[in-house]
Write an enzyme that holds these catalytic residues in place. Structure first.
Site, PDB file in Angstrom:
ATOM      1  N   LYS A  24     -15.120  22.723   0.793  1.00 47.19           N
ATOM      2  CA  LYS A  24     -15.875  23.015  -0.417  1.00 47.19           C
ATOM      3  C   LYS A  24     -16.063  21.754  -1.278  1.00 47.19           C
ATOM      4  O   LYS A  24     -17.152  21.483  -1.740  1.00 47.19           O
ATOM      5  CB  LYS A  24     -15.154  24.084  -1.261  1.00 47.19           C
ATOM      6  CG  LYS A  24     -14.966  25.412  -0.557  1.00 47.19           C
ATOM      7  CD  LYS A  24     -14.459  26.485  -1.517  1.00 47.19           C
ATOM      8  CE  LYS A  24     -13.103  26.188  -2.154  1.00 47.19           C
ATOM      9  NZ  LYS A  24     -11.984  26.104  -1.179  1.00 47.19           N
ATOM     10  N   ARG A  99     -11.376  33.369  -6.849  1.00 45.72           N
ATOM     11  CA  ARG A  99     -10.511  33.397  -5.678  1.00 45.72           C
ATOM     12  C   ARG A  99      -9.908  34.781  -5.453  1.00 45.72           C
ATOM     13  O   ARG A  99      -9.216  34.993  -4.462  1.00 45.72           O
ATOM     14  CB  ARG A  99      -9.383  32.390  -5.851  1.00 45.72           C
ATOM     15  CG  ARG A  99      -9.701  31.016  -5.250  1.00 45.72           C
ATOM     16  CD  ARG A  99      -8.390  30.421  -4.949  1.00 45.72           C
ATOM     17  NE  ARG A  99      -8.256  29.176  -4.257  1.00 45.72           N
ATOM     18  CZ  ARG A  99      -8.587  27.965  -4.658  1.00 45.72           C
ATOM     19  NH1 ARG A  99      -9.266  27.786  -5.727  1.00 45.72           N
ATOM     20  NH2 ARG A  99      -8.270  26.916  -3.948  1.00 45.72           N
ATOM     21  N   ARG A 138      -6.151  15.648   5.272  1.00 49.63           N
ATOM     22  CA  ARG A 138      -6.973  15.436   4.069  1.00 49.63           C
ATOM     23  C   ARG A 138      -6.287  14.448   3.126  1.00 49.63           C
ATOM     24  O   ARG A 138      -5.085  14.471   2.945  1.00 49.63           O
ATOM     25  CB  ARG A 138      -7.177  16.770   3.352  1.00 49.63           C
ATOM     26  CG  ARG A 138      -7.940  16.598   2.038  1.00 49.63           C
ATOM     27  CD  ARG A 138      -8.580  17.859   1.593  1.00 49.63           C
ATOM     28  NE  ARG A 138      -7.651  18.788   0.990  1.00 49.63           N
ATOM     29  CZ  ARG A 138      -8.038  19.918   0.400  1.00 49.63           C
ATOM     30  NH1 ARG A 138      -9.316  20.245   0.384  1.00 49.63           N
ATOM     31  NH2 ARG A 138      -7.155  20.719  -0.134  1.00 49.63           N
ATOM     32  N   ARG A 171      -2.385  15.277  -1.394  1.00 54.68           N
ATOM     33  CA  ARG A 171      -1.999  16.206  -2.454  1.00 54.68           C
ATOM     34  C   ARG A 171      -0.692  16.885  -2.081  1.00 54.68           C
ATOM     35  O   ARG A 171      -0.490  17.250  -0.931  1.00 54.68           O
ATOM     36  CB  ARG A 171      -3.089  17.271  -2.654  1.00 54.68           C
ATOM     37  CG  ARG A 171      -4.155  16.839  -3.600  1.00 54.68           C
ATOM     38  CD  ARG A 171      -5.351  17.749  -3.590  1.00 54.68           C
ATOM     39  NE  ARG A 171      -5.044  19.172  -3.553  1.00 54.68           N
ATOM     40  CZ  ARG A 171      -5.965  20.119  -3.597  1.00 54.68           C
ATOM     41  NH1 ARG A 171      -7.242  19.802  -3.705  1.00 54.68           N
ATOM     42  NH2 ARG A 171      -5.634  21.385  -3.538  1.00 54.68           N
ATOM     43  N   ARG A 182      -0.100  28.568   1.339  1.00 60.86           N
ATOM     44  CA  ARG A 182      -1.391  28.741   0.666  1.00 60.86           C
ATOM     45  C   ARG A 182      -2.290  29.668   1.468  1.00 60.86           C
ATOM     46  O   ARG A 182      -2.956  30.528   0.924  1.00 60.86           O
ATOM     47  CB  ARG A 182      -2.098  27.397   0.514  1.00 60.86           C
ATOM     48  CG  ARG A 182      -1.522  26.542  -0.548  1.00 60.86           C
ATOM     49  CD  ARG A 182      -2.134  25.171  -0.489  1.00 60.86           C
ATOM     50  NE  ARG A 182      -3.363  25.068  -1.272  1.00 60.86           N
ATOM     51  CZ  ARG A 182      -4.145  24.009  -1.258  1.00 60.86           C
ATOM     52  NH1 ARG A 182      -3.858  22.985  -0.470  1.00 60.86           N
ATOM     53  NH2 ARG A 182      -5.212  23.950  -2.003  1.00 60.86           N
TER      54      ARG A 182
HETATM   55  P1  AMP Z   1      -8.042  23.795  -5.079  1.00 53.95           P
HETATM   56  O1  AMP Z   1      -8.189  22.387  -5.551  1.00 53.95           O
HETATM   57  O2  AMP Z   1      -9.290  24.594  -5.329  1.00 53.95           O
HETATM   58  O3  AMP Z   1      -7.561  23.902  -3.673  1.00 53.95           O
HETATM   59  O4  AMP Z   1      -6.905  24.473  -5.998  1.00 53.95           O
HETATM   60  C1  AMP Z   1      -5.580  23.975  -6.005  1.00 53.95           C
HETATM   61  C2  AMP Z   1      -4.622  25.040  -6.488  1.00 53.95           C
HETATM   62  O5  AMP Z   1      -4.973  25.425  -7.824  1.00 53.95           O
HETATM   63  C3  AMP Z   1      -4.648  26.329  -5.694  1.00 53.95           C
HETATM   64  O6  AMP Z   1      -3.824  26.266  -4.551  1.00 53.95           O
HETATM   65  C4  AMP Z   1      -4.114  27.305  -6.725  1.00 53.95           C
HETATM   66  O7  AMP Z   1      -2.716  27.162  -6.897  1.00 53.95           O
HETATM   67  C5  AMP Z   1      -4.776  26.822  -8.003  1.00 53.95           C
HETATM   68  N1  AMP Z   1      -6.105  27.449  -8.204  1.00 53.95           N
HETATM   69  C6  AMP Z   1      -7.327  26.828  -8.193  1.00 53.95           C
HETATM   70  N2  AMP Z   1      -8.311  27.694  -8.460  1.00 53.95           N
HETATM   71  C7  AMP Z   1      -7.720  28.894  -8.641  1.00 53.95           C
HETATM   72  C8  AMP Z   1      -8.201  30.203  -8.932  1.00 53.95           C
HETATM   73  N3  AMP Z   1      -9.512  30.438  -9.068  1.00 53.95           N
HETATM   74  N4  AMP Z   1      -7.291  31.205  -9.036  1.00 53.95           N
HETATM   75  C9  AMP Z   1      -5.979  30.990  -8.896  1.00 53.95           C
HETATM   76  N5  AMP Z   1      -5.451  29.790  -8.598  1.00 53.95           N
HETATM   77  C10 AMP Z   1      -6.309  28.733  -8.481  1.00 53.95           C
END
Ligand code: AMP
Length: 230
Positions: A24, A99, A138, A171, A182
């Protein structure tokens, strides 16, 4: 604002869906440029809050570092507020939000209040094993979060961001054990979100196993079918 950004005087809201590692973050900039709208990435919003040690960051950090979704009531209001900011007046690409089904419904309600809706939900679909393998390779740049993959999309110079020269890092939540957690926690609610947009008729699924360029082409083709080719 691109010429498609304010079509019919309304907003253009595109949701980019995919499990962690589906691509994404890599694909969102192409869509943002194509539609002339900003990218709103909930993960970036949360990471910035963690770095700034705000109350939101403190609340979110313990979930994020374990690879768990933060609770809906921690993310929904803050994300919808961000979506209401001036730079998203013509719409936005939503990366990482919604999400959960609860988030998707809250988003629908917030957009409906402004006379809008989710116009398109683009789902980058990939089997779980491929997702885990991808995330292990990544890397993101320390300065701006530009995304690389040391196997499939390496920087020109190893360990250095092509765009801003900052070091590439893994990360914390991309490490193998966290990745598995996750996936286990995030894929079932993702499937509910996918079903929600399928039911409302705005879902387009793109095969995420194809090359980055082919996925980009698939996303742009779906976007052009929806909004018209430039
Ligand atoms: P991402 O960078 O989108 O992979 O997000 C990293 C982390 O942030 C995820 O693994 C969640 O812990 C948290 N996170 C991001 N977006 C959301 C969301 N919409 N709802 C809940 N947790 C989120």
């Amino acid at each position: 604002m691109g010429r498609q950004g304010r079509r019919h005087g309304t907003v253009t809201v595109v949701v980019l869906l995919g499990a962690p590692g589906a691509g994404k973050g890599t694909q969102a900039p192409v869509l943002a440029e194509r539609l002339g709208v900003p990218i709103l990435a909930s993960g970036d919003l949360l990471r910035a809050a963690v770095a700034a040690r705000t109350a939101l960051g403190t609340a979110a950090d313990r979930y994020m570092s374990r690879g768990q979704l933060v609770p809906d009531d921690t993310i929904v209001d803050i994300f919808l507020e961000r979506l209401g900011a001036d730079d998203a007046g013509g719409g936005a690409i939503l990366d990482g939000f919604p999400r959960t089904l609860g988030q998707a419904e809250a988003l629908d309600r917030a957009l409906a209040e402004r006379g809008g809706r989710v116009d398109l939900a683009l789902y980058i679909d990939l089997p779980e094993d491929d997702l885990v393998a991808r995330m292990a390779s990544r890397r993101i740049c320390a300065a701006n979060g530009h995304v690389y993959n040391i196997a499939s999309n390496p920087p020109r110079e190893p360990g250095v961001c092509d765009l801003d020269g900052s070091p590439l890092v893994q990360r914390e939540d991309d490490r193998e054990g966290t990745v598995r957690a996750r996936m286990a926690q995030q894929i079932p609610p993702l499937n509910e979100v996918v079903d929600h947009y399928r039911a409302t008729g705005v879902l387009r699924t793109i095969d995420g196993l194809r090359s980055i360029h082919e996925v980009t082409a698939g996303l742009l083709a779906a976007t052009n079918r929806e909004f018209g080719a430039i």
